[in-house]
Structure formats: structure tokens, C-alpha cells
Scaffold this motif. Structure first.
Motif, PDB file in Angstrom:
ATOM      1  N   SER A  30     -33.703 -30.818 -38.712  1.00 11.17           N
ATOM      2  CA  SER A  30     -34.784 -31.808 -38.677  1.00 11.17           C
ATOM      3  C   SER A  30     -34.235 -33.226 -38.770  1.00 11.17           C
ATOM      4  O   SER A  30     -34.730 -34.141 -38.105  1.00 11.17           O
ATOM      5  CB  SER A  30     -35.784 -31.542 -39.804  1.00 11.17           C
ATOM      6  OG  SER A  30     -35.147 -31.598 -41.069  1.00 11.17           O
TER       7      SER A  30
ATOM      8  N   LYS B  78     -37.125 -35.447 -37.105  1.00 16.54           N
ATOM      9  CA  LYS B  78     -38.431 -34.871 -37.415  1.00 16.54           C
ATOM     10  C   LYS B  78     -38.548 -34.637 -38.917  1.00 16.54           C
ATOM     11  O   LYS B  78     -37.549 -34.470 -39.614  1.00 16.54           O
ATOM     12  CB  LYS B  78     -38.631 -33.545 -36.664  1.00 16.54           C
ATOM     13  CG  LYS B  78     -38.643 -33.711 -35.150  1.00 16.54           C
ATOM     14  CD  LYS B  78     -38.889 -32.395 -34.437  1.00 16.54           C
ATOM     15  CE  LYS B  78     -38.950 -32.598 -32.933  1.00 16.54           C
ATOM     16  NZ  LYS B  78     -39.191 -31.335 -32.201  1.00 16.54           N
ATOM     17  N   GLN B  79     -39.776 -34.615 -39.386  1.00 18.17           N
ATOM     18  CA  GLN B  79     -40.049 -34.314 -40.792  1.00 18.17           C
ATOM     19  C   GLN B  79     -40.608 -32.895 -40.863  1.00 18.17           C
ATOM     20  O   GLN B  79     -41.644 -32.594 -40.277  1.00 18.17           O
ATOM     21  CB  GLN B  79     -41.050 -35.315 -41.367  1.00 18.17           C
ATOM     22  CG  GLN B  79     -40.554 -36.758 -41.338  1.00 18.17           C
ATOM     23  CD  GLN B  79     -41.618 -37.744 -41.742  1.00 18.17           C
ATOM     24  OE1 GLN B  79     -42.713 -37.359 -42.155  1.00 18.17           O
ATOM     25  NE2 GLN B  79     -41.314 -39.035 -41.619  1.00 18.17           N
ATOM     26  N   VAL B  80     -39.889 -32.027 -41.587  1.00 20.34           N
ATOM     27  CA  VAL B  80     -40.236 -30.606 -41.583  1.00 20.34           C
ATOM     28  C   VAL B  80     -40.294 -30.088 -43.007  1.00 20.34           C
ATOM     29  O   VAL B  80     -39.406 -30.362 -43.820  1.00 20.34           O
ATOM     30  CB  VAL B  80     -39.213 -29.778 -40.767  1.00 20.34           C
ATOM     31  CG1 VAL B  80     -39.656 -28.313 -40.699  1.00 20.34           C
ATOM     32  CG2 VAL B  80     -39.044 -30.355 -39.372  1.00 20.34           C
ATOM     33  N   ARG B  81     -41.335 -29.340 -43.287  1.00 20.73           N
ATOM     34  CA  ARG B  81     -41.497 -28.673 -44.575  1.00 20.73           C
ATOM     35  C   ARG B  81     -41.351 -27.168 -44.342  1.00 20.73           C
ATOM     36  O   ARG B  81     -42.019 -26.602 -43.474  1.00 20.73           O
ATOM     37  CB  ARG B  81     -42.883 -28.990 -45.145  1.00 20.73           C
ATOM     38  CG  ARG B  81     -43.201 -28.303 -46.461  1.00 20.73           C
ATOM     39  CD  ARG B  81     -44.686 -28.482 -46.799  1.00 20.73           C
ATOM     40  NE  ARG B  81     -45.097 -29.894 -46.806  1.00 20.73           N
ATOM     41  CZ  ARG B  81     -45.901 -30.422 -45.891  1.00 20.73           C
ATOM     42  NH1 ARG B  81     -46.381 -29.678 -44.894  1.00 20.73           N
ATOM     43  NH2 ARG B  81     -46.239 -31.708 -45.952  1.00 20.73           N
TER      44      ARG B  81
ATOM     45  N   PRO C 288     -42.897 -37.212 -35.712  1.00 19.92           N
ATOM     46  CA  PRO C 288     -43.923 -37.690 -36.653  1.00 19.92           C
ATOM     47  C   PRO C 288     -44.997 -38.554 -36.016  1.00 19.92           C
ATOM     48  O   PRO C 288     -46.191 -38.385 -36.296  1.00 19.92           O
ATOM     49  CB  PRO C 288     -43.103 -38.468 -37.684  1.00 19.92           C
ATOM     50  CG  PRO C 288     -41.754 -37.818 -37.653  1.00 19.92           C
ATOM     51  CD  PRO C 288     -41.534 -37.424 -36.226  1.00 19.92           C
TER      52      PRO C 288
ATOM     53  N   ASP D 182     -50.710 -34.126 -40.117  1.00 25.50           N
ATOM     54  CA  ASP D 182     -49.746 -34.652 -41.080  1.00 25.50           C
ATOM     55  C   ASP D 182     -48.440 -34.921 -40.341  1.00 25.50           C
ATOM     56  O   ASP D 182     -47.996 -34.113 -39.519  1.00 25.50           O
ATOM     57  CB  ASP D 182     -49.536 -33.605 -42.186  1.00 25.50           C
ATOM     58  CG  ASP D 182     -48.614 -34.111 -43.304  1.00 25.50           C
ATOM     59  OD1 ASP D 182     -47.984 -35.171 -43.116  1.00 25.50           O
ATOM     60  OD2 ASP D 182     -48.520 -33.440 -44.337  1.00 25.50           O
TER      61      ASP D 182
ATOM     62  N   THR E 227     -45.571 -34.656 -41.322  1.00 31.45           N
ATOM     63  CA  THR E 227     -44.578 -33.633 -41.663  1.00 31.45           C
ATOM     64  C   THR E 227     -45.067 -32.274 -41.167  1.00 31.45           C
ATOM     65  O   THR E 227     -46.128 -31.803 -41.563  1.00 31.45           O
ATOM     66  CB  THR E 227     -44.351 -33.560 -43.183  1.00 31.45           C
ATOM     67  OG1 THR E 227     -43.874 -34.831 -43.643  1.00 31.45           O
ATOM     68  CG2 THR E 227     -43.336 -32.486 -43.529  1.00 31.45           C
TER      69      THR E 227
ATOM     70  N   THR F 175     -44.860 -28.087 -40.607  1.00 32.03           N
ATOM     71  CA  THR F 175     -44.608 -26.970 -41.516  1.00 32.03           C
ATOM     72  C   THR F 175     -44.107 -25.757 -40.739  1.00 32.03           C
ATOM     73  O   THR F 175     -44.716 -25.350 -39.745  1.00 32.03           O
ATOM     74  CB  THR F 175     -45.882 -26.574 -42.281  1.00 32.03           C
ATOM     75  OG1 THR F 175     -46.335 -27.693 -43.050  1.00 32.03           O
ATOM     76  CG2 THR F 175     -45.617 -25.402 -43.211  1.00 32.03           C
TER      77      THR F 175
END
Length: 661
Positions: free
Chosen positions: A357, A362-365, A402, A411, A413, A415
Motif C-alpha cells: 500500500s 494507497k491507504q489500506v486497512r 484515496p 472512506d 482508507t 479495507t
């Protein structure tokens, strides 16, 4: 007195890898804001144990790096310095280098000395308070023991095609790394009359003339290492006179988390060490095979005793019933020894998600569920690569950037969800994302462009199934479909080789979900025994829904000689096992039907007689004979005959081909 130090080395390497996994997991927790003192202490203890063992066995490079790492961790746990992002980055990078150094100590394959120097410089910079070290000047001339290339002997197993792999694809991957010399070996090639198009006969001698790391070569063969013989030898460089050039060795891209070690204890579980014992998996496999033979013997005794007079052999029957119960308890206990929590696979993904990520912006949870769900160790080792492929695809091609997510009302972030659970006789593993989802129209257009057969008015499930077709995507495709398609056929083939199934669900704009169903173990299964003509077949009980006597008015014939059976208002494809396996027996008017489900579709199987239910020991037919369509294995019955185990998923897939034509 001489001692077998090799035995102690093996224990050290295994425990050190467990320690590195515990360190990596702990460091990722630190990065998420967890500052618990026990957490930092556990990371410190892992580093301290590795350093002590390395120093004892003379692995100086490992000991030197862990000494610097231990110093930094000691200051963190004493509260002398704050936990910073630079410190965590440097420590995670040191974990990667330590893995490589352990591999060098264990196998002799050289690790990159520049990476070790660079990470020590980063750790020392953090200790000095500068956090961001200046690039380290390193002589560009390679050391005399650093390879200038690789000589590779590649001999595929005859069954390699059956795992969904292609030797030429691997050779093309090597060709991208640098100039490649290729020589084919044909000594295993039989005469034309003996050729089997499903078997791999050719072998290759390859010369990769580029100074790439050994890890790049290993990556090219990662999916076939269990299905081939490899001989990799380094090509040492010629001595050079010019040593004046330098380059900057700064922060290198951290590789994805390493393969789980497969130890029989949980990583970091030092508290339970005194009550556990390490046992070779070969010994466990041998024990399982013996239990399997005991099951066969017990079935044989039961069948022979059925001919005796119950009044005269009452005590014998009581003993046989007790033997059957004890045998089942024994085999469940033995199989339980091979069962490991799926956490052994899941724990690699936090690092993979973090690194990928960050690289993609990228923002990844990452969300994991059901880590304690247990699965056979052999399956755990083989499921890892397909899951890595799916998670990488979800991050790279499923989740949006994002800004795009926020513009879509999501969002920023994304998932990724990894979940495992038991359902009946299967374990179900899900990989889901809340990204852009799949575009139905674009997939259909791409399928037509590729010349793939597309059903008329296809359902969503049929459209998603196109993604698993070989050749659906190519490497030069630039749409969001490219990542979803490349290699997905290989994922499905590898899962099917394990007796499993893959299904894909997606909603455009909302995300994609891949569901994998696997048997709990490959050793023993509960089956329904049926007669087809003079042959006996085994239907896996986990696929069986019901058995019934069909009425003539419920059977309909379709164009192309296909038949369907109406079951409570639902029309199911009707398949005669006698005709499918070409047994040549006349069709009976009083035939029975067993309704089964595989690959998400129900199917009615026509058989002559239901013989009963029993537990059977699965024997690999491919290793002992060859792969047969519609057959997943074989077993030995109580009377010594061999019975084939029906591949329900394979039967379902065989019916889809003419439907899509």
C-alpha cells in the motif's frame, strides 16, 4: 566426544524464524500505536534469543546485526527514546535482512552484503538521533563471491501441467530479468505412441547472465518448487581492475513477509515451549498412513464378519464395533496433530499490506477474522501463494486511490478482509475488498475480444467465471481488469488440485469477494458408496445433499442430448455416472439419483444402487497412475478392491463447457 551440531542448527533456524515472525508482528503493532511494555519486551526477547544462538553457533553476521537491533530495542523498552516511524522502518528492514542472513547460514546461498551494511547504518543512525542516515558509499565492484549470473537446471515433474503451471511462462519470467541462454533436454521424451499431452516431458538448462539476487530466481519458481527438480548454481564474476565507481546504497524496498515456517508451535509462544515437542512432519505423515491402513483393515474385518451367524459371533461383533469406534478416535487424534491454525498463513499479510500500500500510495486497512480456524498443515503450506496473489490483486487493482474513494463517497482508507471459518466438512477462506468491484460490461467485451465462449444472456456468476479462463488477460493490458485476470486461472487450478473450489462475487462500485472452500484434510474423508454397473464409486459426503428415486415425468430431455431432473420445482442437470465414466452398462429404468453440490451448483447424479456410508482413506491417483477427469483420488475397500472417488466439482465444470458453447 563428538556432537551432531547439524541437529542443533536445524532447531536454531526454526526457532529463529519464529522469533522473526514474532518481531515483525510486534513491530507492526507498535506502528499502529500500541506502546505496551510487554509488547516491546517480547520483541526484545526475540532479538536477544536470535543473537545468543547465532553467537553460539558462530553465525557472526546474524549476531552482529541483532546486537545493534537489540541495543535499539533495549533503549526503547527502558524509555530512553521514543518510538518513531524511522525506528520502526529500520527495524522492519533489519528483520528482512536477518531472514536473508539466516538463509545464507542454512543453505549457503549468499545474502546481499550491501543490504546488511545499509540496514546497520540505518539502525546506527537512529541510535545516533539522526533517524535518516546518509546513503552509504559502497564499492560498485561486486565481491568475488557475488554472482554475476545463475546456471539453472529445470526439470518439471510430469504432473506439472496439472497444477495449472506452464514451464514456458517461468522461462519468460527469467528472460525479463536479463539475457537468458536456453537449452532444452529431451531425454525423457517418449515415442509418439506413448505421448500423453497432459504430462511434461521436456527439461531445460538455463543461463541467466545478469547479476540479479538469488531471491529473484526463487520467485520465478515459487509456484512450482514442489513440482520440479531445480539445480541453481551461481556464476562468479571475472576479476576486474577498476574499483573506482561507487553508488549509494540507501533504503531498499522491503520485500513482502516471508513464508510461514510451518513449525508445530505458534510463533512467539515461548511460554508453552516446556509442554510441547517438535516432531518431523514426515513422522506424522507416516503415522497417518499407518492409521489409514488400520481403517482399511477394520473395514475388511467388518465385511468378512458380515457373513457370520450373529448368534454365534455376538462377542466378535461387539469387539468389531469397539474397534471401529477406537479407530475413528485414533485417526481423528492423529489428524489433529497435523492441524494448525490458519493464523500461520494470515500473519504474513500485515507486512505485505503495509509495504504494497505504501508503494502504491494507497491507504489500506487489513481485517482478519477466524485466525484460530484449523487446517491441515499440508494445505496451509499450499494455500499461501494463491492467497498472496489474491491479496496483492485486491490492493493493486481492487482498491482505488484515496482521492478516488473520497470522490465516490467512500472512506479514503480501503479495507481488505481475510476470514476463515469451518462449514460442514470444509474450511472456507474469504478474501474481500471494498474497492471498485468488477465491471460486467467490460469483462464481456474483453471476453469477446479474446474469442472466449460466452453464454447467451449470462448470469453474473457466469460473467465472473470468465476471469478464470486461461488467456483472459495479458500482461500488456492496462485496464483494471488486467490484475483480476492475470494468474487467476492458476489460482483456481491450484485450489482445485487441493480438492477445493473457488467462487467470485462482485458488485460494481462496492467491492469483490473471493471464496475458497477446502477439505479439512486430504487424508481421510466420509463418503457415500454407490454402485454403477459392476463398479463401486465414492461420493464425498460433504457434497451430498440427498438421494431419491426419480419419477419418469420429472426427467426432461434437452437439445444436444442433455437431461434435467425436476427436484421440488428446481431443474438440475442430470448426469449418468455410467455414461460419464464410459462403463458401457445399459441404462436402468429403476436408477437412483444422488443430488450433490459443487462449485456453487447443484447436480443430479444417476447411479444404480446406494451401498452405504463409510470413512475411506484417500490415495493419490495421480502419483500412482495419472490424472483422470472427474476423479479426485481412489481408496481401497474392505474386500481389497479399488474404488474411485468422484470429483464433484470437476463434474460440474465439465457441464459448463457445452453450455457456454
Amino acid at each position: 566426544m563428538s556432537m551432531d551440531m547439524q541437529r542443533f542448527h536445524a532447531t536454531f533456524f526454526e526457532e529463529s524464524r519464529e522469533g522473526l515472525e514474532a518481531m515483525e508482528a510486534g513491530l507492526l503493532q507498535l506502528e499502529q500505536g500500541d506502546r505496551d511494555a510487554d509488547l516491546i519486551n517480547s520483541i526484545f526477547r526475540a532479538a536477544h534469543s536470535i543473537k545468543g544462538g547465532a553467537a553460539t553457533f558462530g553465525f557472526d553476521a546474524v549476531a552482529a546485526l541483532t546486537h545493534v537491533l537489540e541495543t535499539l530495542l533495549d533503549e526503547l523498552r527502558a524509555g530512553k527514546r521514543a518510538v518513531t516511524g524511522a525506528a520502526i522502518d529500520a527495524m522492519l528492514a533489519s528483520v528482512d535482512v536477518l531472514r536473508a542472513l539466516l538463509g545464507e547460514a542454512e543453505t549457503g546461498h549468499p545474502a546481499d552484503p550491501q543490504a546488511s551494511q545499509a540496514v546497520q547504518a540505518r539502525l546506527n543512525a537512529v541510535l545516533a538521533g539522526t533517524d535518516a542516515p546518509a546513503p552509504v558509499a559502497v564499492q560498485a565492484k561486486a565481491p568475488q563471491d557475488e554472482p554475476a549470473g545463475w546456471r539453472i537446471g529445470f526439470t518439471p515433474a510430469p504432473s506439472l501441467f496439472m497444477s495449472g503451471n506452464d514451464p514456458l511462462r517461468i522461462i519468460r519470467e527469467l528472460d525479463r530479468l536479463g539475457p537468458l541462454e536456453v537449452a532444452v533436454r529431451t531425454e525423457r521424451l517418449p515415442g509418439f505412441a506413448q505421448l500423453d499431452p497432459l504430462e511434461a516431458y521436456l527439461a531445460w538448462d538455463l543461463g541467466l547472465l545478469a547479476p540479479v539476487p538469488r531471491s529473484a530466481v526463487d520467485d520465478a519458481f515459487a509456484w512450482v518448487e514442489d513440482d520440479c527438480e531445480l539445480d541453481v548454481q551461481a556464476i562468479l564474476p571475472e576479476p576486474a581492475d577498476d574499483a573506482g565507481d561507487v553508488f549509494a546504497a540507501g533504503e531498499a524496498d522491503a520485500p513482502a513477509a516471508a513464508v510461514a515456517s510451518g513449525a508445530e508451535t505458534k510463533a512467539g509462544g515461548h511460554e508453552a515451549a516446556e509442554s510441547s515437542i517438535r516432531v518431523s512432519t514426515d513422522k506424522i505423515d507416516g503415522l497417518i498412513n499407518l492409521v489409514g491402513e488400520l481403517v482399511i483393515t477394520q473395514a475388511m474385518l467388518k465385511q468378512v464378519s458380515s457373513r457370520l451367524d450373529p448368534a454365534l459371533a455376538e462377542r466378535l461383533f461387539e469387539g468389531l464395533d469397539l474397534l471401529e469406534r477406537n479407530t475413528r478416535d485414533l485417526q481423528e487424534a492423529v489428524i489433529g496433530v497435523r492441524m494448525l491454525p490458519v493464523e500461520a498463513v494470515f500473519r504474513r499479510f500485515p507486512r505485505l499490506v503495509r509495504d504494497l500500500s505504501a508503494r502504491l500510495g494507497k491507504q489500506v486497512r487489513l481485517r482478519t477474522l477466524g485466525e484460530g480456524t484449523e487446517l491441515d498443515k499440508g494445505l496451509i503450506e499450499k494455500i499461501a501463494d494463491p492467497l498472496v496473489h489474491l491479496v496483492r490483486n485486491s490492493i493493486d487493482h481492487g482498491l482505488e486511490l484515496p482521492d478516488a474513494r473520497v470522490a465516490a463517497g467512500k472512506d479514503g482508507t480501503g479495507t481488505i478482509t481475510l476470514a476463515a471459518s469451518h462449514q460442514g466438512g470444509h474450511i472456507v477462506i474469504e478474501v474481500a475488498d471494498d474497492g471498485r468491484g468488477l465491471d460486467r460490461d467490460r469483462i464481456l467485451a474483453k471476453a469477446v475480444e479474446r474469442g472466449l465462449a460466452v453464454p447467451e444472456k449470462p448470469t453474473d456468476a457466469q460473467v465472473w467465471d470468465l476471469i478464470f479462463q486461461p488467456g483472459f488477460s495479458t500482461a500488456d493490458a492496462v485496464t483494471d481488469l488486467s490484475g483480476r485476470g492475470v494468474g487467476m486461472d492458476v489460482v483456481r487450478r491450484n485450489i482445485q488440485a487441493l480438492g477445493g473450489e473457488v467462487q467470485l462475487e462482485s458488485t460494481f462500485g462496492c467491492g469483490t469477494r473471493v471464496v475458497i472452500r477446502l477439505p479439512l484434510t486430504l487424508a481421510i474423508l466420509d463418503g457415500m458408496t454407490v454402485a454403477v454397473g459392476e463398479e463401486t464409486l465414492i461420493l464425498p459426503l460433504s457434497h451430498v445433499i440427498e438421494a431419491l428415486q426419480p419419477q419418469a415425468e420429472d426427467v426432461r430431455s434437452l437439445a444436444g442430448d442433455g437431461r434435467v431432473l425436476r427436484v421440488r420445482g428446481e431443474y438440475l442437470p442430470l448426469l449418468s455416472l455410467n455414461e460419464y465414466y464410459r462403463y458401457g452398462q445399459p441404462r436402468r429404468d429403476d436408477a437412483l439419483v444422488v443430488v450433490v453440490e459443487g462449485d456453487g451448483q447443484k447436480l443430479a447424479l444417476e447411479v444404480d444402487e446406494l451401498l452405504g456410508q463409510q470413512q475411506v482413506v484417500v490415495k493419490n491417483l495421480e502419483n500412482n497412475y495419472r490424472r483422470v477427469d472427474g476423479v479426485s483420488g481412489a481408496t481401497i475397500l474392505g474386500d481389497g478392491r479399488v474404488a474411485l472417488i468422484v470429483d464433484v466439482g470437476g463434474l460440474v465444470r465439465s457441464l459448463r463447457v457445452p453450455q457456454a458453447a
